[in-house]
Design a protein around this motif. Structure first.
Motif, mmCIF file in Angstrom:
data_model
loop_
_atom_site.group_PDB
_atom_site.id
_atom_site.type_symbol
_atom_site.label_atom_id
_atom_site.label_comp_id
_atom_site.label_asym_id
_atom_site.label_seq_id
_atom_site.Cartn_x
_atom_site.Cartn_y
_atom_site.Cartn_z
ATOM 1 N N SER A 139 1.158 -1.099 0.009
ATOM 2 C CA SER A 139 -0.112 -0.042 0.183
ATOM 3 C C SER A 139 1.162 1.299 -0.067
ATOM 4 O O SER A 139 0.596 2.375 -0.468
ATOM 5 N N GLU A 140 1.822 0.954 0.809
ATOM 6 C CA GLU A 140 2.656 1.726 1.217
ATOM 7 C C GLU A 140 3.577 2.680 -0.373
ATOM 8 O O GLU A 140 3.605 3.645 -1.496
ATOM 9 N N THR A 150 -0.472 1.444 -9.818
ATOM 10 C CA THR A 150 0.056 -0.125 -9.603
ATOM 11 C C THR A 150 -1.639 -0.811 -8.124
ATOM 12 O O THR A 150 -2.636 0.133 -7.435
ATOM 13 N N GLN A 151 -1.288 -2.170 -9.100
ATOM 14 C CA GLN A 151 -2.412 -3.124 -8.213
ATOM 15 C C GLN A 151 -1.493 -3.917 -7.764
ATOM 16 O O GLN A 151 -0.958 -4.638 -8.367
ATOM 17 N N VAL A 152 -2.351 -4.551 -6.803
ATOM 18 C CA VAL A 152 -2.033 -5.835 -6.109
ATOM 19 C C VAL A 152 -2.313 -6.894 -6.775
ATOM 20 O O VAL A 152 -4.252 -7.505 -6.597
ATOM 21 N N LEU A 153 -2.586 -8.244 -6.958
ATOM 22 C CA LEU A 153 -3.236 -9.999 -6.893
ATOM 23 C C LEU A 153 -1.989 -11.256 -6.192
ATOM 24 O O LEU A 153 -1.804 -11.359 -6.434
ATOM 25 N N ASP A 188 12.140 -5.508 -1.320
ATOM 26 C CA ASP A 188 11.501 -4.660 -0.928
ATOM 27 C C ASP A 188 11.087 -3.635 -1.938
ATOM 28 O O ASP A 188 11.442 -3.757 -3.062
ATOM 29 N N PRO A 189 9.783 -3.630 -2.065
ATOM 30 C CA PRO A 189 8.514 -2.857 -3.015
ATOM 31 C C PRO A 189 8.866 -1.978 -3.913
ATOM 32 O O PRO A 189 8.376 -1.624 -4.778
ATOM 33 N N MET A 190 9.419 -0.565 -2.793
ATOM 34 C CA MET A 190 9.806 0.145 -3.270
ATOM 35 C C MET A 190 11.050 0.016 -4.492
ATOM 36 O O MET A 190 10.918 0.734 -5.066
ATOM 37 N N ASP A 191 11.726 -1.136 -4.488
ATOM 38 C CA ASP A 191 12.645 -1.443 -5.920
ATOM 39 C C ASP A 191 12.139 -1.384 -6.854
ATOM 40 O O ASP A 191 12.371 -1.944 -8.094
ATOM 41 N N PHE A 192 10.306 -1.634 -6.826
ATOM 42 C CA PHE A 192 9.728 -1.534 -8.104
ATOM 43 C C PHE A 192 10.161 -0.360 -8.679
ATOM 44 O O PHE A 192 10.381 -1.078 -10.313
#
Length: 237
Positions: free
Chosen positions: A26-27, A36-39, A100-104
């Motif tokens: 979410s952050e 962006t969305q999440v599955l 880390d999701p931030m690395d996307f």
């Protein structure tokens, strides 16, 4: 189609990690370089994961899920994610959040001119046995695939969805995603990313999964490479 990203999160018995997954993704969504969305792909979990996933998705429209009737394995979960993505870009991260999701955003920034960008865990925070078995397995895969990747199993990737949907997935071949893009004459790149120790839950892979299993899968890849059909349409009317 305008650029947008769906992040696939395959999981199996990860009830201890899912609220943290929701919080951190979410952050990330707030500062993502593309919408962006999440599955979530629940691979037949037997713990409380499904209820937690449904609670997350009911309260947050950026999160969706699909759930298997029974456990089918990581390759099947990733394949199901590819099949259900509707955005132009597909991301992949493990539910243990050792990456880390931030690395996307780092991967997205390097995507121009490439069809897959994968992370490279150059400072892994795993046990000695896990690190050594993965290093050996990666070396074996490079020998068979000649993909030039140092960390093909890194659970942080961005792929153009039209390429992801054409990947002929078989059990174990989630470790060969960069090589599968090369089979389509796509371009691949790796970039260094952060890596963290597992905070909660239990890893579902041992020495067999990380070393002996991948060696067997290499022979399946070689067979597939010889049989793979690839064509380009020049004209149509």
């Amino acid at each position: 189609m305008p650029e947008a990203l769906t992040v696939i999160v395959p999981l199996y018995n990860e009830e201890e990690n899912l609220k943290r997954v929701e919080k951190e993704l979410s952050e990330y969504i707030k500062i993502a370089h593309v919408p962006t969305q999440v599955l979530f792909v629940n691979d037949g979990s037997r713990d409380n994961s499904q209820k937690i996933i449904e609670d997350i998705c009911n309260s947050n429209p950026d999160f969706k899920f699909i759930s298997f009737v029974k456990n089918c394995g990581l390759s099947a979960a990733i394949k199901a994610g590819f099949d259900h993505v509707e955005t132009s870009l597909t991301g992949y991260i493990d539910s243990d959040l050792q990456t880390d999701p931030m690395d996307f955003n780092l991967l997205l920034d390097n995507l121009e001119g490439y069809d897959l960008v994968t992370g490279y865990r150059n400072n892994r925070k795993d046990s000695f046995v896990k690190n050594m078995s993965s290093t050996i397995a990666n070396g074996i895969r490079r020998t068979f695939t000649n993909d030039g990747m140092d960390d093909t199993g890194c659970p942080l990737k961005v792929i153009k969805t039209d390429y992801a949907k054409r990947i002929p997935m078989f059990r174990g071949l989630h470790r060969f995603l960069p090589a599968m893009i090369l089979l389509q004459h796509g371009k691949i790149k790796q970039v260094p990313i952060k890596h963290f120790p597992r905070m909660a839950g239990t890893a579902h892979f041992g020495v067999w999964n990380r070393l002996l299993g991948p060696l067997m899968d290499c022979f399946a890849y070689v067979w597939m490479k010889k049989k793979y059909i690839n064509y380009t349409v020049g004209k149509k009317g």
